[in-house]
Scaffold this motif. Structure first.
Motif, mmCIF file in Angstrom:
data_model
loop_
_atom_site.group_PDB
_atom_site.id
_atom_site.type_symbol
_atom_site.label_atom_id
_atom_site.label_comp_id
_atom_site.label_asym_id
_atom_site.label_seq_id
_atom_site.Cartn_x
_atom_site.Cartn_y
_atom_site.Cartn_z
ATOM 1 N N HIS A 1 41.489 40.403 49.900
ATOM 2 C CA HIS A 1 40.995 41.455 50.577
ATOM 3 C C HIS A 1 41.795 42.863 50.037
ATOM 4 O O HIS A 1 43.105 42.728 49.700
ATOM 5 C CB HIS A 1 41.450 41.448 51.835
ATOM 6 N N ASN A 2 40.850 43.918 50.124
ATOM 7 C CA ASN A 2 41.569 45.400 49.792
ATOM 8 C C ASN A 2 41.338 46.009 51.270
ATOM 9 O O ASN A 2 40.060 46.882 51.207
ATOM 10 C CB ASN A 2 41.156 45.846 48.654
ATOM 11 N N CYS A 3 42.263 46.236 52.101
ATOM 12 C CA CYS A 3 41.832 46.855 53.380
ATOM 13 C C CYS A 3 42.496 48.148 53.275
ATOM 14 O O CYS A 3 43.312 48.418 52.675
ATOM 15 C CB CYS A 3 42.565 46.000 54.486
ATOM 16 N N TRP A 4 41.871 49.111 53.950
ATOM 17 C CA TRP A 4 41.948 50.548 53.601
ATOM 18 C C TRP A 4 42.076 51.401 55.208
ATOM 19 O O TRP A 4 41.470 51.011 56.200
ATOM 20 C CB TRP A 4 41.492 51.215 52.678
ATOM 21 N N ARG B 1 45.500 42.025 50.180
ATOM 22 C CA ARG B 1 46.128 40.963 50.519
ATOM 23 C C ARG B 1 45.918 39.573 49.486
ATOM 24 O O ARG B 1 44.555 39.460 49.141
ATOM 25 C CB ARG B 1 45.827 40.433 51.824
ATOM 26 N N TYR B 2 46.758 38.871 48.988
ATOM 27 C CA TYR B 2 46.533 37.724 48.219
ATOM 28 C C TYR B 2 46.933 36.433 49.238
ATOM 29 O O TYR B 2 48.028 36.201 49.587
ATOM 30 C CB TYR B 2 47.384 37.566 46.988
ATOM 31 N N TYR B 3 45.914 35.760 49.606
ATOM 32 C CA TYR B 3 45.954 34.874 50.566
ATOM 33 C C TYR B 3 46.847 33.571 50.006
ATOM 34 O O TYR B 3 46.686 33.051 49.203
ATOM 35 C CB TYR B 3 44.440 34.123 51.056
ATOM 36 N N GLY B 4 47.760 33.229 50.915
ATOM 37 C CA GLY B 4 48.677 32.332 50.694
ATOM 38 C C GLY B 4 48.604 30.577 51.129
ATOM 39 O O GLY B 4 49.228 30.052 50.993
ATOM 40 N N PHE C 1 51.354 40.815 50.657
ATOM 41 C CA PHE C 1 50.596 42.059 51.040
ATOM 42 C C PHE C 1 51.273 43.238 50.271
ATOM 43 O O PHE C 1 52.455 43.245 50.418
ATOM 44 C CB PHE C 1 51.088 42.255 52.580
ATOM 45 N N LEU C 2 50.394 43.781 49.615
ATOM 46 C CA LEU C 2 50.805 44.912 48.543
ATOM 47 C C LEU C 2 50.384 46.233 49.442
ATOM 48 O O LEU C 2 49.007 46.365 49.611
ATOM 49 C CB LEU C 2 50.374 44.931 47.335
ATOM 50 N N CYS C 3 51.109 47.311 49.804
ATOM 51 C CA CYS C 3 50.741 48.340 50.477
ATOM 52 C C CYS C 3 50.801 49.474 49.612
ATOM 53 O O CYS C 3 51.898 49.785 49.178
ATOM 54 C CB CYS C 3 51.524 48.562 51.647
ATOM 55 N N ALA C 4 49.700 50.138 48.967
ATOM 56 C CA ALA C 4 49.617 50.960 48.210
ATOM 57 C C ALA C 4 49.286 52.522 48.982
ATOM 58 O O ALA C 4 48.564 52.538 49.737
ATOM 59 C CB ALA C 4 48.707 50.940 47.106
ATOM 60 N N LEU C 5 50.346 53.624 48.677
ATOM 61 C CA LEU C 5 50.159 54.626 49.538
ATOM 62 C C LEU C 5 50.051 56.095 48.718
ATOM 63 O O LEU C 5 50.667 55.862 47.496
ATOM 64 C CB LEU C 5 51.316 55.023 50.531
ATOM 65 N N ALA C 6 49.430 56.901 48.867
ATOM 66 C CA ALA C 6 49.118 57.928 48.057
ATOM 67 C C ALA C 6 48.825 59.241 48.799
ATOM 68 O O ALA C 6 47.998 59.336 50.030
ATOM 69 C CB ALA C 6 48.046 57.959 46.921
#
Length: 208
Positions: free
Chosen positions: A52-55, A100-103, A23-28
């Motif tokens: 997924h790229n959820c936002w 999310r990169y599903y594992g 899970f990579l959370c990008a904030l700006a």
């Protein structure tokens, strides 16, 4: 209007791994909904191969615009918990995208809610937040002879001098909390022997 709000100190990414899923959370920070959408589009392009790229984003000091998307995850398990985390932390003018990169291990609805909401919370902790307070814009107009001393006195008392304009007189723009206006007016009259004018303008937000 809100007296203050919090936003992210800077743009950045924080990664966590949960049951082999990344899970990579990008904030700006995002001043407008358009900026939030452009940031989302950029993350989607960068991670086009992700599961997924959820936002979620919150725009406005009073959180007038609140939107979220699950991007294929079960409804309500991704975007909404992300949005709830932003609101719980009093975050404004901010956009979050969790990639999310599903594992290979399913997390279930409860696991997804905790993972997406938790990713945002951890990213906020890692990247840091700043508080911005509401203040009144004010312009002090003073003669050239006294202008230098007034500017020095303003800075010495912790007032932020936002702008200085030179003409027939000197116009010094500052920010004042509403509660300080009367006391400042008295101070200015004493400091300039009543020769300076104070004109109140609109409202804005600045770093606390």
């Amino acid at each position: 209007m809100q007296d203050e709000y919090r936003t992210v100190a800077r743009a950045g990414v924080h990664e966590t791994e949960i049951n082999r899923s990344r899970f990579l959370c990008a904030l700006a920070p995002a001043a407008t909904e358009q900026e939030a959408r452009e940031f989302l589009a950029a993350v989607r392009k960068e991670h086009a191969d992700a599961s997924h790229n959820c936002w979620a984003y919150v725009i406005g000091a009073d959180a007038a615009v609140q939107k979220a998307g699950d991007d294929g995850e079960p409804g309500g398990t991704a975007g909404v918990p992300m949005l709830q985390m932003l609101l719980r932390r009093d975050m404004r003018y901010v956009v979050a995208v969790v990639t999310r990169y599903y594992g290979g291990v399913k997390l279930g609805a409860g696991g997804l809610i905790r993972a997406y909401g938790g990713s945002v919370g951890e990213a906020l902790d890692a990247l840091g937040t700043i508080t911005r307070r509401r203040f009144r814009l004010a312009t002090v107009t003073v003669d050239h002879q006294r202008a230098g001393k007034v500017q020095n006195d303003l800075r010495a008392t912790g007032r932020e001098v936002r702008d200085v304009r030179y003409g027939e007189a000197v116009a010094i723009e500052i920010g004042l909390p509403d509660a300080d206006v009367d006391a400042f007016r008295d101070w200015l009259a004493d400091a300039t022997a009543g020769t300076a004018d104070l004109e109140l303008g609109g409202e804005a937000y600045g770093d606390a």
